[in-house]
Design a protein around this motif. Structure first.
Motif, mmCIF file in Angstrom:
data_model
loop_
_atom_site.group_PDB
_atom_site.id
_atom_site.type_symbol
_atom_site.label_atom_id
_atom_site.label_comp_id
_atom_site.label_asym_id
_atom_site.label_seq_id
_atom_site.Cartn_x
_atom_site.Cartn_y
_atom_site.Cartn_z
ATOM 1 N N LEU A 1 40.636 98.064 1.430
ATOM 2 C CA LEU A 1 41.486 98.752 0.457
ATOM 3 C C LEU A 1 42.904 98.211 0.574
ATOM 4 C CD1 LEU A 1 42.057 101.226 -1.493
ATOM 5 C CD2 LEU A 1 42.434 102.571 0.571
ATOM 6 N N ILE A 2 43.505 97.924 -0.583
ATOM 7 C CA ILE A 2 44.864 97.392 -0.567
ATOM 8 C C ILE A 2 45.712 98.211 -1.540
ATOM 9 C CG2 ILE A 2 44.786 95.656 -2.410
ATOM 10 C CD1 ILE A 2 45.815 93.681 -0.279
ATOM 11 N N SER B 1 44.491 92.155 -7.590
ATOM 12 C CA SER B 1 43.041 91.961 -7.682
ATOM 13 C C SER B 1 42.617 90.522 -7.380
ATOM 14 C CB SER B 1 42.524 92.393 -9.056
ATOM 15 O OG SER B 1 43.073 91.559 -10.049
ATOM 16 N N THR B 2 43.574 89.630 -7.115
ATOM 17 C CA THR B 2 43.196 88.255 -6.748
ATOM 18 C C THR B 2 43.137 88.071 -5.225
ATOM 19 O OG1 THR B 2 45.499 87.482 -6.675
ATOM 20 C CG2 THR B 2 44.360 87.300 -8.788
ATOM 21 N N ILE B 3 43.461 89.115 -4.470
ATOM 22 C CA ILE B 3 43.518 88.980 -3.011
ATOM 23 C C ILE B 3 42.109 89.042 -2.419
ATOM 24 C CG2 ILE B 3 44.460 89.994 -0.895
ATOM 25 C CD1 ILE B 3 46.764 91.099 -2.688
ATOM 26 N N VAL C 1 39.051 92.099 -0.476
ATOM 27 C CA VAL C 1 39.498 93.435 -0.877
ATOM 28 C C VAL C 1 38.496 93.966 -1.898
ATOM 29 C CG1 VAL C 1 41.267 94.674 -2.188
ATOM 30 C CG2 VAL C 1 41.943 93.010 -0.453
ATOM 31 N N ASP C 2 38.076 95.239 -1.730
ATOM 32 C CA ASP C 2 37.151 95.835 -2.698
ATOM 33 C C ASP C 2 37.872 96.675 -3.744
ATOM 34 O OD1 ASP C 2 34.949 94.636 -1.619
ATOM 35 O OD2 ASP C 2 34.381 96.341 -0.361
ATOM 36 N N ARG D 1 41.892 98.789 -9.364
ATOM 37 C CA ARG D 1 41.076 97.625 -9.701
ATOM 38 C C ARG D 1 40.004 97.518 -8.630
ATOM 39 N NH1 ARG D 1 43.502 98.311 -13.470
ATOM 40 N NH2 ARG D 1 44.644 96.933 -14.859
ATOM 41 N N ALA D 2 38.747 97.327 -9.052
ATOM 42 C CA ALA D 2 37.669 97.321 -8.068
ATOM 43 C C ALA D 2 36.704 96.171 -8.299
ATOM 44 C CB ALA D 2 36.907 98.638 -8.126
ATOM 45 N N GLN D 3 36.082 95.765 -7.214
ATOM 46 C CA GLN D 3 35.021 94.759 -7.288
ATOM 47 C C GLN D 3 33.753 95.416 -7.839
ATOM 48 O OE1 GLN D 3 35.339 91.464 -6.620
ATOM 49 N NE2 GLN D 3 37.506 91.962 -6.405
#
Ligand SMILES: [Mn+2]
Length: 320
Positions: free
Chosen positions: A216-217, A244-246, A249-250, A268-270
């Motif tokens: 989580l970020i 969301s490009t990191i 991270v989910d 933003r989520a995967q």
């Protein structure tokens, strides 16, 4: 889209001379694109159209034909009221007063079906993509300005054709819009690539405070950050795209402090997570992979509540 209420829409449009079209507050490319796409197509068909965005047109979409016609307030009466890309009525910025919504066209899975006629397709990558198919089916041609508006919406909501919900159909729609005169590289650049100097300085403030716990970020943009960077908007300047490009991270969460005592939160989520359910709990909405909410409270309080709720979704998924 198979059950699309085309005949009811056709009936509504045939009987209307004056049409009000609205989209959502803090408009993104799909809000502006679907608003102009529907509005200009109806104008072309001889209707008298009023287009409304309560927050006005962001500067990066003012190159679009017709954007100078968009107003911020609703005045007068209309034969037909339509919303595009709005999951609920409040998303219009509460400018409607007592006016009911006749036609609700949207692709948000959390759409409240508040219109007399609702055309909601949560499988569509953008409301603009729905319109690119619906307008010709209604006998409204895709002329160049309409195609440019809709391609802008399609490119914006798919972040340049790279969201996990992309389909071959979405690319075919983009190709069709190009065939109708829309310049993809130019519209892509305007919608997604070009940034103001102040926007990047604004990001810089939040990026120095970026935090991470497991997958989580999160970070926050404060009112002080906005002032320090002379950033003119009350939005996140697309910083959530950067988060969301990191890698590894989910879920990414971004908090934007507002000057009305609220905090705007975006998730933003995967794939595999559904952050729209968290947003819904806090009075917001959106898509499984991208959602938002406007939450009253101090930055610290909102941040604690939201991070706790998000953390439990993240850990619940890990256990399953
Ligand atoms: Mn959209």
């Amino acid at each position: 889209m198979k059950d699309a209420p085309f005949s009811s829409i056709r009936g509504l449009l045939q009987n209307a001379q004056t049409v009000l079209v609205l989209s959502h507050i803090r408009p993104d490319g799909d809000a502006v694109g679907s608003l102009l796409g529907l509005g200009l197509a109806l104008q072309h068909a001889g209707k008298e159209v009023t287009m409304v965005l309560a927050d006005g047109v962001p500067s990066n979409f003012r190159h679009l034909t017709g954007s100078n016609q968009i107003v911020r307030r609703v005045n007068g009466n209309f034969d037909l009221t339509a919303t595009v890309d709005c999951s609920d009525i409040a998303r219009t910025g509460n400018v409607l007063g007592e006016r009911p919504v006749d036609l609700n066209i949207d692709h948000h899975i959390t759409n409240q079906n508040f219109g007399k006629v609702n055309l909601v397709d949560s499988a569509a990558v953008a409301t603009s993509a729905i319109l690119a198919e619906v307008l010709p089916a209604l006998g409204l041609p895709l002329n160049r300005p309409v195609a440019e508006a809709l391609l802008t919406g399609l490119v914006s909501d798919t972040i340049g054709f790279r969201t996990s919900n992309m389909t071959p159909d979405a690319l075919r729609i983009a190709a069709k819009l190009m065939e109708h005169g829309a310049n993809l590289p130019e519209l892509y650049h305007q919608a997604l690539v070009q940034r103001s100097y102040n926007a990047v300085r604004y990001w810089g403030q939040a990026l120095t405070r970026l935090q991470k716990k497991d997958r989580l970020i999160w970070t926050a943009l404060t009112l002080e950050d906005r002032r320090a960077a002379s950033y003119p908007g009350n939005d996140d300047a697309d910083l959530n795209h950067i988060l969301s490009t990191i890698e590894a991270v989910d879920i990414a969460v971004l908090f934007v402090e507002q000057n009305n005592g609220h905090v705007k939160v975006s998730w933003r989520a995967q794939p595999g997570y559904d952050v729209s359910q968290i947003a819904l709990k806090f009075g917001g909405g959106g898509h499984p992979a991208a959602s938002g909410a406007d939450i009253p409270g101090s930055l610290e309080t909102v941040q604690n509540q939201v991070l706790e709720a998000t953390w439990s979704v993240l850990t619940a998924n890990n256990g399953s």
